[in-house]
Design a protein around this motif. Structure first.
Motif, PDB file in Angstrom:
ATOM      1  N   SER A  33     -25.494  17.735 -34.287  1.00  0.00           N
ATOM      2  CA  SER A  33     -24.685  18.932 -34.113  1.00  0.00           C
ATOM      3  C   SER A  33     -24.830  19.417 -32.675  1.00  0.00           C
ATOM      4  O   SER A  33     -25.944  19.462 -32.147  1.00  0.00           O
ATOM      5  CB  SER A  33     -25.167  20.017 -35.081  1.00  0.00           C
ATOM      6  N   TYR A  34     -23.686  19.759 -32.048  1.00  0.00           N
ATOM      7  CA  TYR A  34     -23.682  20.245 -30.674  1.00  0.00           C
ATOM      8  C   TYR A  34     -23.247  21.702 -30.655  1.00  0.00           C
ATOM      9  O   TYR A  34     -22.223  22.050 -31.239  1.00  0.00           O
ATOM     10  CB  TYR A  34     -22.722  19.428 -29.808  1.00  0.00           C
ATOM     11  N   ALA A  35     -23.990  22.556 -29.971  1.00  0.00           N
ATOM     12  CA  ALA A  35     -23.612  23.960 -29.810  1.00  0.00           C
ATOM     13  C   ALA A  35     -22.452  24.055 -28.815  1.00  0.00           C
ATOM     14  O   ALA A  35     -22.104  23.070 -28.154  1.00  0.00           O
ATOM     15  CB  ALA A  35     -24.812  24.755 -29.297  1.00  0.00           C
ATOM     16  N   LEU A  37     -33.180  19.755 -36.943  1.00  0.00           N
ATOM     17  CA  LEU A  37     -34.249  19.829 -35.943  1.00  0.00           C
ATOM     18  C   LEU A  37     -33.642  19.798 -34.540  1.00  0.00           C
ATOM     19  O   LEU A  37     -32.727  19.019 -34.268  1.00  0.00           O
ATOM     20  CB  LEU A  37     -35.210  18.656 -36.096  1.00  0.00           C
ATOM     21  N   SER A  38     -34.160  20.625 -33.643  1.00  0.00           N
ATOM     22  CA  SER A  38     -33.684  20.643 -32.259  1.00  0.00           C
ATOM     23  C   SER A  38     -34.135  19.385 -31.527  1.00  0.00           C
ATOM     24  O   SER A  38     -35.299  19.009 -31.583  1.00  0.00           O
ATOM     25  CB  SER A  38     -34.234  21.865 -31.528  1.00  0.00           C
ATOM     26  N   VAL A  39     -33.186  18.756 -30.838  1.00  0.00           N
ATOM     27  CA  VAL A  39     -33.506  17.613 -29.980  1.00  0.00           C
ATOM     28  C   VAL A  39     -33.866  18.194 -28.614  1.00  0.00           C
ATOM     29  O   VAL A  39     -33.085  18.943 -28.031  1.00  0.00           O
ATOM     30  CB  VAL A  39     -32.307  16.651 -29.856  1.00  0.00           C
ATOM     31  N   VAL A  40     -35.062  17.894 -28.118  1.00  0.00           N
ATOM     32  CA  VAL A  40     -35.509  18.479 -26.858  1.00  0.00           C
ATOM     33  C   VAL A  40     -35.596  17.463 -25.723  1.00  0.00           C
ATOM     34  O   VAL A  40     -35.670  17.840 -24.557  1.00  0.00           O
ATOM     35  CB  VAL A  40     -36.863  19.208 -27.017  1.00  0.00           C
ATOM     36  N   ARG A  74     -34.181  16.098 -20.437  1.00  0.00           N
ATOM     37  CA  ARG A  74     -35.328  16.842 -20.931  1.00  0.00           C
ATOM     38  C   ARG A  74     -34.988  18.322 -21.017  1.00  0.00           C
ATOM     39  O   ARG A  74     -34.020  18.767 -20.420  1.00  0.00           O
ATOM     40  CB  ARG A  74     -36.562  16.610 -20.065  1.00  0.00           C
ATOM     41  N   LYS A  75     -35.788  19.048 -21.774  1.00  0.00           N
ATOM     42  CA  LYS A  75     -35.559  20.471 -22.028  1.00  0.00           C
ATOM     43  C   LYS A  75     -34.127  20.721 -22.502  1.00  0.00           C
ATOM     44  O   LYS A  75     -33.439  21.609 -22.027  1.00  0.00           O
ATOM     45  CB  LYS A  75     -35.890  21.308 -20.795  1.00  0.00           C
ATOM     46  N   ILE A  76     -33.704  19.909 -23.451  1.00  0.00           N
ATOM     47  CA  ILE A  76     -32.350  20.016 -24.004  1.00  0.00           C
ATOM     48  C   ILE A  76     -32.268  21.258 -24.883  1.00  0.00           C
ATOM     49  O   ILE A  76     -33.167  21.543 -25.659  1.00  0.00           O
ATOM     50  CB  ILE A  76     -32.002  18.763 -24.839  1.00  0.00           C
ATOM     51  N   ALA A  77     -31.171  21.968 -24.763  1.00  0.00           N
ATOM     52  CA  ALA A  77     -30.882  23.104 -25.642  1.00  0.00           C
ATOM     53  C   ALA A  77     -29.458  22.936 -26.162  1.00  0.00           C
ATOM     54  O   ALA A  77     -28.565  22.558 -25.408  1.00  0.00           O
ATOM     55  CB  ALA A  77     -31.016  24.415 -24.887  1.00  0.00           C
ATOM     56  N   GLY A  78     -29.256  23.184 -27.445  1.00  0.00           N
ATOM     57  CA  GLY A  78     -27.919  23.123 -28.019  1.00  0.00           C
ATOM     58  C   GLY A  78     -27.601  21.851 -28.783  1.00  0.00           C
ATOM     59  O   GLY A  78     -26.458  21.634 -29.167  1.00  0.00           O
ATOM     60  N   VAL A  79     -28.590  20.988 -29.021  1.00  0.00           N
ATOM     61  CA  VAL A  79     -28.374  19.750 -29.772  1.00  0.00           C
ATOM     62  C   VAL A  79     -29.382  19.693 -30.912  1.00  0.00           C
ATOM     63  O   VAL A  79     -30.574  19.898 -30.707  1.00  0.00           O
ATOM     64  CB  VAL A  79     -28.538  18.498 -28.876  1.00  0.00           C
TER      65      VAL A  79
END
Length: 116
Positions: A48-50, A77-80, A63-68
């Protein structure tokens, strides 16, 4: 804290918005165009993508991914972090996804090719 760090780095970042042709090209490169949820059939993973996805980009690594987020059983679960194991020569490259809980999973990179 994370949003403050993102704002600090956003000052010098390339930002693409709207219907600009370059924005569309970047979206296709990073995400499948105009999808908020996608299932990668070869690896049976739903992602899922924000509306806004941010990450620090390095060669072969996000790295430091936000929104996936990825779906594991009944949990999202957040993919980071995502990185490619470049020690393996193509076409046998592997892609590793790490979640905020510390779990990681590795797949064949070919499963994530455009059009798959």
């Amino acid at each position: 804290m994370a949003s403050k760090t993102i704002e600090i780095h956003r000052v010098g970042a390339e930002i693409f918005r709207g219907d600009d042709a370059m924005c569309k090209k970047k979206c296709v490169e990073v995400l499948e165009e105009k999808k908020t949820e996608h299932t990668f059939k070869k690896v049976k993973q739903t992602v899922s993508y924000a509306g806004e996805v941010t990450a620090f980009v390095e060669p072969g690594k996000l790295r430091k991914i936000a929104g996936v987020k990825t779906k594991e059983l009944f949990l999202w679960l957040s993919v980071v972090e995502v990185y490619v194991d470049e020690s393996v020569t193509a076409p046998g490259n592997k892609v590793t996804f790490k979640t905020g809980t510390g779990l990681s999973e590795t797949f064949d990179a070919a499963a994530f090719a455009l059009g798959e």
